[in-house]
Design a protein around this motif. Structure first.
Motif, mmCIF file in Angstrom:
data_model
loop_
_atom_site.group_PDB
_atom_site.id
_atom_site.type_symbol
_atom_site.label_atom_id
_atom_site.label_comp_id
_atom_site.label_asym_id
_atom_site.label_seq_id
_atom_site.Cartn_x
_atom_site.Cartn_y
_atom_site.Cartn_z
ATOM 1 N N GLN A 86 0.959 -1.253 0.137
ATOM 2 C CA GLN A 86 0.015 -0.478 0.501
ATOM 3 C C GLN A 86 0.537 1.146 -0.156
ATOM 4 O O GLN A 86 0.374 2.005 -0.752
ATOM 5 C CB GLN A 86 -0.712 0.178 1.175
ATOM 6 N N HIS A 87 1.834 1.085 0.850
ATOM 7 C CA HIS A 87 3.227 2.665 0.569
ATOM 8 C C HIS A 87 4.508 1.750 0.414
ATOM 9 O O HIS A 87 4.681 0.491 1.300
ATOM 10 C CB HIS A 87 2.789 3.327 2.508
ATOM 11 N N MET A 88 4.521 2.098 -0.531
ATOM 12 C CA MET A 88 5.381 1.381 -1.995
ATOM 13 C C MET A 88 6.584 1.257 -1.224
ATOM 14 O O MET A 88 7.106 -0.105 -1.355
ATOM 15 C CB MET A 88 5.453 2.281 -3.772
ATOM 16 N N ARG A 89 7.230 1.543 -0.691
ATOM 17 C CA ARG A 89 8.448 1.123 0.848
ATOM 18 C C ARG A 89 9.092 1.327 -0.392
ATOM 19 O O ARG A 89 10.494 0.615 -0.469
ATOM 20 C CB ARG A 89 8.802 0.022 0.924
ATOM 21 N N LEU A 90 9.132 1.921 -2.082
ATOM 22 C CA LEU A 90 11.066 2.621 -2.032
ATOM 23 C C LEU A 90 11.753 3.083 -1.468
ATOM 24 O O LEU A 90 11.565 3.807 -0.735
ATOM 25 C CB LEU A 90 10.306 3.237 -3.797
ATOM 26 N N PHE A 91 12.811 3.476 -2.168
ATOM 27 C CA PHE A 91 14.445 4.335 -1.565
ATOM 28 C C PHE A 91 14.084 6.088 -2.627
ATOM 29 O O PHE A 91 14.476 5.373 -3.414
ATOM 30 C CB PHE A 91 15.339 2.805 -1.724
ATOM 31 N N ASN A 92 14.238 5.965 -1.864
ATOM 32 C CA ASN A 92 13.629 7.709 -2.365
ATOM 33 C C ASN A 92 14.625 8.206 -2.765
ATOM 34 O O ASN A 92 15.314 8.988 -3.892
ATOM 35 C CB ASN A 92 12.570 8.961 -1.509
ATOM 36 N N SER A 93 15.840 7.993 -2.242
ATOM 37 C CA SER A 93 17.825 8.646 -3.094
ATOM 38 C C SER A 93 18.448 7.500 -3.660
ATOM 39 O O SER A 93 19.247 8.125 -3.970
ATOM 40 C CB SER A 93 18.245 8.491 -1.468
ATOM 41 N N MET A 94 17.330 7.144 -4.072
ATOM 42 C CA MET A 94 18.033 5.908 -5.012
ATOM 43 C C MET A 94 17.289 6.622 -6.526
ATOM 44 O O MET A 94 16.093 7.007 -7.009
ATOM 45 C CB MET A 94 18.322 4.340 -4.930
ATOM 46 N N SER A 95 17.975 6.019 -7.592
ATOM 47 C CA SER A 95 17.211 6.163 -8.770
ATOM 48 C C SER A 95 16.364 4.814 -9.179
ATOM 49 O O SER A 95 16.105 3.981 -8.415
ATOM 50 C CB SER A 95 18.227 5.595 -9.819
ATOM 51 N N VAL A 96 15.702 4.933 -10.277
ATOM 52 C CA VAL A 96 14.866 4.348 -10.464
ATOM 53 C C VAL A 96 15.215 2.411 -10.453
ATOM 54 O O VAL A 96 14.478 2.397 -10.683
ATOM 55 C CB VAL A 96 13.593 4.629 -11.613
ATOM 56 N N LEU A 97 16.262 3.108 -11.540
ATOM 57 C CA LEU A 97 16.917 1.734 -12.381
ATOM 58 C C LEU A 97 17.636 1.114 -11.109
ATOM 59 O O LEU A 97 17.209 0.126 -10.673
ATOM 60 C CB LEU A 97 18.180 2.239 -12.878
ATOM 61 N N ASP A 98 17.796 1.396 -9.814
ATOM 62 C CA ASP A 98 18.846 1.029 -8.788
ATOM 63 C C ASP A 98 17.535 0.666 -7.799
ATOM 64 O O ASP A 98 18.197 -0.332 -7.560
ATOM 65 C CB ASP A 98 19.462 1.993 -7.871
ATOM 66 N N THR A 138 10.338 -0.176 -19.643
ATOM 67 C CA THR A 138 10.435 0.299 -21.552
ATOM 68 C C THR A 138 9.305 -0.051 -21.728
ATOM 69 O O THR A 138 7.638 0.859 -21.796
ATOM 70 C CB THR A 138 10.921 -0.431 -22.691
ATOM 71 N N ARG A 139 8.928 -1.237 -20.798
ATOM 72 C CA ARG A 139 7.182 -1.815 -20.908
ATOM 73 C C ARG A 139 6.249 -0.753 -20.241
ATOM 74 O O ARG A 139 5.637 -0.677 -20.902
ATOM 75 C CB ARG A 139 7.293 -3.471 -20.825
ATOM 76 N N MET A 140 6.349 0.130 -19.415
ATOM 77 C CA MET A 140 5.565 0.460 -18.879
ATOM 78 C C MET A 140 5.261 1.975 -19.225
ATOM 79 O O MET A 140 5.329 2.863 -18.330
ATOM 80 C CB MET A 140 5.945 0.410 -16.811
ATOM 81 N N GLY A 141 6.364 2.423 -19.594
ATOM 82 C CA GLY A 141 6.887 4.015 -20.848
ATOM 83 C C GLY A 141 7.690 4.225 -19.756
ATOM 84 O O GLY A 141 7.532 5.689 -19.411
ATOM 85 N N LEU A 142 8.581 3.823 -18.375
ATOM 86 C CA LEU A 142 9.181 4.957 -17.860
ATOM 87 C C LEU A 142 10.572 4.656 -17.921
ATOM 88 O O LEU A 142 11.536 5.011 -17.176
ATOM 89 C CB LEU A 142 8.979 4.209 -16.417
ATOM 90 N N ALA A 143 11.492 3.964 -19.068
ATOM 91 C CA ALA A 143 12.617 4.534 -19.681
ATOM 92 C C ALA A 143 13.281 5.129 -19.366
ATOM 93 O O ALA A 143 14.451 5.535 -18.693
ATOM 94 C CB ALA A 143 12.808 3.428 -20.955
ATOM 95 N N PRO A 144 12.538 6.101 -19.535
ATOM 96 C CA PRO A 144 13.512 7.793 -19.451
ATOM 97 C C PRO A 144 13.636 8.547 -18.599
ATOM 98 O O PRO A 144 14.738 9.230 -18.156
ATOM 99 C CB PRO A 144 12.601 9.560 -20.395
ATOM 100 N N LEU A 145 12.651 7.767 -16.955
ATOM 101 C CA LEU A 145 13.121 7.933 -15.826
ATOM 102 C C LEU A 145 13.702 7.092 -15.263
ATOM 103 O O LEU A 145 13.618 7.590 -13.830
ATOM 104 C CB LEU A 145 12.133 7.822 -15.677
ATOM 105 N N ALA A 146 14.523 6.330 -16.067
ATOM 106 C CA ALA A 146 15.602 5.270 -15.369
ATOM 107 C C ALA A 146 16.525 5.301 -14.206
ATOM 108 O O ALA A 146 16.925 5.542 -13.064
ATOM 109 C CB ALA A 146 16.348 4.370 -16.437
ATOM 110 N N HIS A 147 17.629 6.885 -14.450
ATOM 111 C CA HIS A 147 18.461 7.754 -14.030
ATOM 112 C C HIS A 147 17.773 8.702 -13.055
ATOM 113 O O HIS A 147 18.351 9.670 -12.512
ATOM 114 C CB HIS A 147 19.495 8.119 -14.364
ATOM 115 N N THR A 148 16.351 9.024 -13.136
ATOM 116 C CA THR A 148 16.066 9.960 -11.686
ATOM 117 C C THR A 148 15.550 9.012 -10.338
ATOM 118 O O THR A 148 15.063 7.950 -10.478
ATOM 119 C CB THR A 148 14.269 10.224 -12.293
ATOM 120 N N ASN A 149 15.882 10.136 -9.664
ATOM 121 C CA ASN A 149 15.345 9.640 -8.115
ATOM 122 C C ASN A 149 14.276 9.587 -7.696
ATOM 123 O O ASN A 149 13.514 10.364 -8.406
ATOM 124 C CB ASN A 149 15.950 10.330 -7.013
ATOM 125 N N VAL A 150 13.570 8.919 -7.725
ATOM 126 C CA VAL A 150 12.199 7.766 -7.033
ATOM 127 C C VAL A 150 11.479 9.388 -6.320
ATOM 128 O O VAL A 150 10.722 9.809 -6.334
ATOM 129 C CB VAL A 150 12.035 6.018 -6.521
#
Length: 252
Positions: A86-98, A138-150
């Motif tokens: 529910q609360h995604m538990r992503l690592f906000n200081s890391m990139s999308v790819l990481d 790429t499948r999700m249309g998010l490839a351009p965000l790979a190196h963007t912080n979450v």
């Protein structure tokens, strides 16, 4: 058809509060099962019991015929339980790819001695994981965000990253905890399409969701839970028209 997930007489209580009451459940490959019910019904608790976040007091949980109920969280994940939160538990200081790479099911570089003895195979495995992560983005249309912080992407995109992270494993079971909460527009359509494609590929999927349109569009069957107990199971339309469900949700 043999069950991917099989639950038998699962019970859990916290003090005097019963949160799982004699739950029996089977889920086969390609099925999408919706878990519906009011807040506090025990839906997320059931996910926590399956994934090992909390231990059951009694009952059996099997995945592909293998008992899971005595295993810790990480071993259940390795056996094939993948989930979102529910609360995604992503690592906000890391990139999308990481965020995706840390969820890879095979990451031999974690072993110091393997890294020293077989550095070439470790690099090859890391390259495969990166290729897989880029393919999912790429499948999700998010490839351009790979190196963007979450932390710098939208909420809907973060929800998709939570799903993408779950897809980094080859797990036969996918547990989705309110994947559509706060998701709209193109992110909604992408999430819907991904769930449909994963079911078609043979994954067994269980979804906790309050979005009735999503349940109607994708679920092959549904369960209605109240106070840790399964009250009804059946076809989605029949269940949504149930008088018991309507009264428990909205009053008589």
């Amino acid at each position: 058809m043999s069950a991917v997930l099989s639950i038998d007489k699962l019970n859990k209580r916290f003090g005097g509060v019963v949160v799982a009451d004699d739950i029996d459940l089977q889920l086969g490959a390609g099925e999408v099962l919706g878990l519906i019910g009011p807040n506090g019904a025990g839906k997320t608790t059931l996910f926590n019991l399956i994934s090992g976040v909390i231990a059951a007091d009694a009952g059996n949980i099997s995945l592909g015929g293998k008992r899971l109920d005595s295993l810790p969280v990480y071993r259940r994940a390795r056996h094939g339980v993948a989930r979102t939160w529910q609360h995604m538990r992503l690592f906000n200081s890391m990139s999308v790819l990481d965020n995706l790479l840390i969820a890879a099911s095979s990451y031999p570089g974690e072993s110091f001695w393997r890294l020293i003895a077989a550095g070439g195979s470790v690099k090859a495995a890391e390259a495969r994981n990166r290729e897989k992560a880029h393919a999912i983005l790429t499948r999700m249309g998010l490839a351009p965000l790979a190196h963007t912080n979450v932390a710098d992407i939208t909420f809907g995109q973060q929800k998709l990253i939570g799903m993408a992270r779950a897809l980094m494993s080859e797990s036969p079971l996918l547990l989705l905890d309110e994947p559509m909460a706060g998701v709209e527009g193109s992110a909604y359509e992408t999430m819907r399409q991904i769930v449909a494609e994963e079911a078609a590929s043979g994954r067994a999927i269980c979804v906790v969701e309050h979005n009735v349109s999503f349940i109607r569009a994708l679920c092959t069957s549904a369960i209605f839970m109240v106070r840790g107990r399964i009250i009804e199971r059946g076809g989605v339309e029949a269940l949504l028209e149930s008088r018991a469900l309507a009264e428990l949700y909205f009053g008589k």
